[in-house]
Design a protein around this motif. Structure first.
Motif, PDB file in Angstrom:
ATOM      1  N   GLN A  34      81.760  78.635  44.404  1.00  0.00           N
ATOM      2  CA  GLN A  34      81.572  79.224  43.361  1.00  0.00           C
ATOM      3  C   GLN A  34      81.485  80.665  43.468  1.00  0.00           C
ATOM      4  O   GLN A  34      80.855  81.086  44.487  1.00  0.00           O
ATOM      5  N   ASN A  37      83.948  88.620  41.179  1.00  0.00           N
ATOM      6  CA  ASN A  37      83.659  88.272  39.577  1.00  0.00           C
ATOM      7  C   ASN A  37      82.884  89.447  39.059  1.00  0.00           C
ATOM      8  O   ASN A  37      81.872  89.697  39.244  1.00  0.00           O
ATOM      9  N   SER A  59      85.423  72.688  45.788  1.00  0.00           N
ATOM     10  CA  SER A  59      84.764  72.341  44.907  1.00  0.00           C
ATOM     11  C   SER A  59      83.217  73.138  45.043  1.00  0.00           C
ATOM     12  O   SER A  59      82.546  73.382  44.188  1.00  0.00           O
ATOM     13  N   GLY A 101      89.799  80.734  37.114  1.00  0.00           N
ATOM     14  CA  GLY A 101      88.519  80.053  37.362  1.00  0.00           C
ATOM     15  C   GLY A 101      87.846  79.462  36.293  1.00  0.00           C
ATOM     16  O   GLY A 101      88.192  79.987  35.097  1.00  0.00           O
ATOM     17  N   ASP A 143      79.222  82.530  36.249  1.00  0.00           N
ATOM     18  CA  ASP A 143      79.665  81.874  37.486  1.00  0.00           C
ATOM     19  C   ASP A 143      81.054  81.506  37.375  1.00  0.00           C
ATOM     20  O   ASP A 143      81.241  81.057  36.289  1.00  0.00           O
ATOM     21  N   LEU A 144      81.751  81.407  38.435  1.00  0.00           N
ATOM     22  CA  LEU A 144      83.257  81.140  38.161  1.00  0.00           C
ATOM     23  C   LEU A 144      83.203  79.736  39.325  1.00  0.00           C
ATOM     24  O   LEU A 144      82.786  79.807  40.508  1.00  0.00           O
ATOM     25  N   THR A 145      83.860  78.850  38.910  1.00  0.00           N
ATOM     26  CA  THR A 145      83.931  77.587  39.727  1.00  0.00           C
ATOM     27  C   THR A 145      85.348  77.131  39.548  1.00  0.00           C
ATOM     28  O   THR A 145      86.152  77.746  38.536  1.00  0.00           O
ATOM     29  N   ARG A 146      85.746  76.247  40.523  1.00  0.00           N
ATOM     30  CA  ARG A 146      87.154  75.457  40.346  1.00  0.00           C
ATOM     31  C   ARG A 146      88.127  76.554  40.232  1.00  0.00           C
ATOM     32  O   ARG A 146      89.059  76.571  39.424  1.00  0.00           O
ATOM     33  N   THR A 168      84.585  79.188  34.006  1.00  0.00           N
ATOM     34  CA  THR A 168      83.307  79.596  33.584  1.00  0.00           C
ATOM     35  C   THR A 168      82.156  78.718  33.398  1.00  0.00           C
ATOM     36  O   THR A 168      82.236  77.579  32.913  1.00  0.00           O
ATOM     37  N   SER A 174      79.401  83.769  42.213  1.00  0.00           N
ATOM     38  CA  SER A 174      78.379  84.175  41.216  1.00  0.00           C
ATOM     39  C   SER A 174      78.938  85.667  40.586  1.00  0.00           C
ATOM     40  O   SER A 174      79.574  86.220  41.154  1.00  0.00           O
TER      41      SER A 174
END
Length: 295
Positions: A264, A218, A261, A292, A223-226, A294, A266
């Motif tokens: 994530q 990243n 899920s 991903g 932060d990146l999720t899903r 944000t 960071s």
């Protein structure tokens, strides 16, 4: 992955059964009953009210551990249409505990597996395959065996829905890396800082099995999720495992899955994903794209 899951389950069987019974009690307390659920489903899993959406559904029991059943579900698109916005609804049932160690979206009368782990489409003459597992109650008020009830459940309490279209263009930006591609969803960005390499120290008893390590970096300030991953493995190769991952969807020569899920990445951090692939080509490296959300 299924082998590792079996080892984990065998070690934790008492705990798992207790949790399962607790969940089953909660479902029963909410008044869900096989007799009270009214469904408009055929035994083949097709939806009659949408004439342009008529996929063939196949349920295959691949494993059993006690009263826990593993099923591969395949949605076939044998038409010249594009199937869009697909989802599977797993209805609540008095004698079934679901989901079991897999994530799904909760609704009032059941659980939903949707297209969030793919790019929203099933192309003509393609199919997708994914795995679910569930627990059948020991206290069946039925003359059926647990095996017979599991088969009855998947054919009568799982409903597929979606739409068919001949529209040729995709919705959303497509990200590609050679043969791998993925359509971005809302709030998704392409993760471009990637590295995939073969682990030459990996040893296996399975012929031609190889391990690959994907490093996702990243480099953004958010932060990146899903996080979703699409890999191209070709016609001759087979994906045995992707860890960690949620629902895995196979579509043609590509496989797409979503990281759990709770994962994530960071800003400034990295995550590792491990692939187990059988390939006779010693120099094979899969093509990969990653997206991903944000924030």
């Amino acid at each position: 992955m299924r082998k590792r899951l079996r080892i984990f389950i065998n070690k934790k069987l008492t705990f798992i059964i207790c949790v399962t019974l607790l969940l089953l009690f909660i479902f029963m307390a909410n008044g869900y009953s096989i007799l009270k659920t009214k469904l408009n489903i055929s035994g083949e899993g097709t939806i009659k009210e949408i004439s342009s959406w008529n996929p063939q559904i196949e349920f295959v029991n691949t494993d059993r551990i006690g009263n826990m059943f593993f099923y591969d579900i395949t949605i076939y698109n044998n038409s010249n249409l594009i199937y869009k916005d697909w989802q599977l609804k797993v209805y609540d049932n008095e004698y079934i505990t679901y989901p079991y160690m897999f994530e799904a979206r909760r609704e009032d009368d059941g659980w939903v597996i949707d297209n969030s782990s793919w790019d929203n489409r099933i192309e003509p003459n393609q199919d997708i395959i994914f795995t679910i597992n569930f627990y059948v109650s020991d206290d069946l008020q039925s003359e059926m065996t647990p095996e017979e009830y599991a088969e009855y459940f998947v054919k009568n309490f799982i409903k597929v829905s979606g739409t068919g279209t001949i529209k040729p263009d995709r919705e959303g930006e497509i990200i590609t890396n050679k043969n791998a591609s993925l359509t971005l969803k809302e709030s998704e960005v392409e993760i471009k800082s990637l590295k995939i390499e073969k682990n030459n120290l990996f040893e296996s008893d399975i012929p031609n099995e190889k391990q690959y390590i994907l490093t996702i970096n990243n480099t953004t300030n958010m932060d990146l999720t899903r996080i979703r991953v699409n890999i191209y493995i070709g016609n001759e190769n087979k994906l045995l495992e992707a860890t960690p991952s949620e629902i895995v969807c196979e579509h043609g020569t590509n496989i797409t899955f979503e990281l759990p899920s709770w994962i994530q990445i960071s800003s400034g951090e990295s995550a590792l994903v491990y692939f187990m692939i059988t390939s006779e080509d010693e120099n094979f490296i899969p093509d990969v794209v990653v997206a991903g959300k944000t924030g």
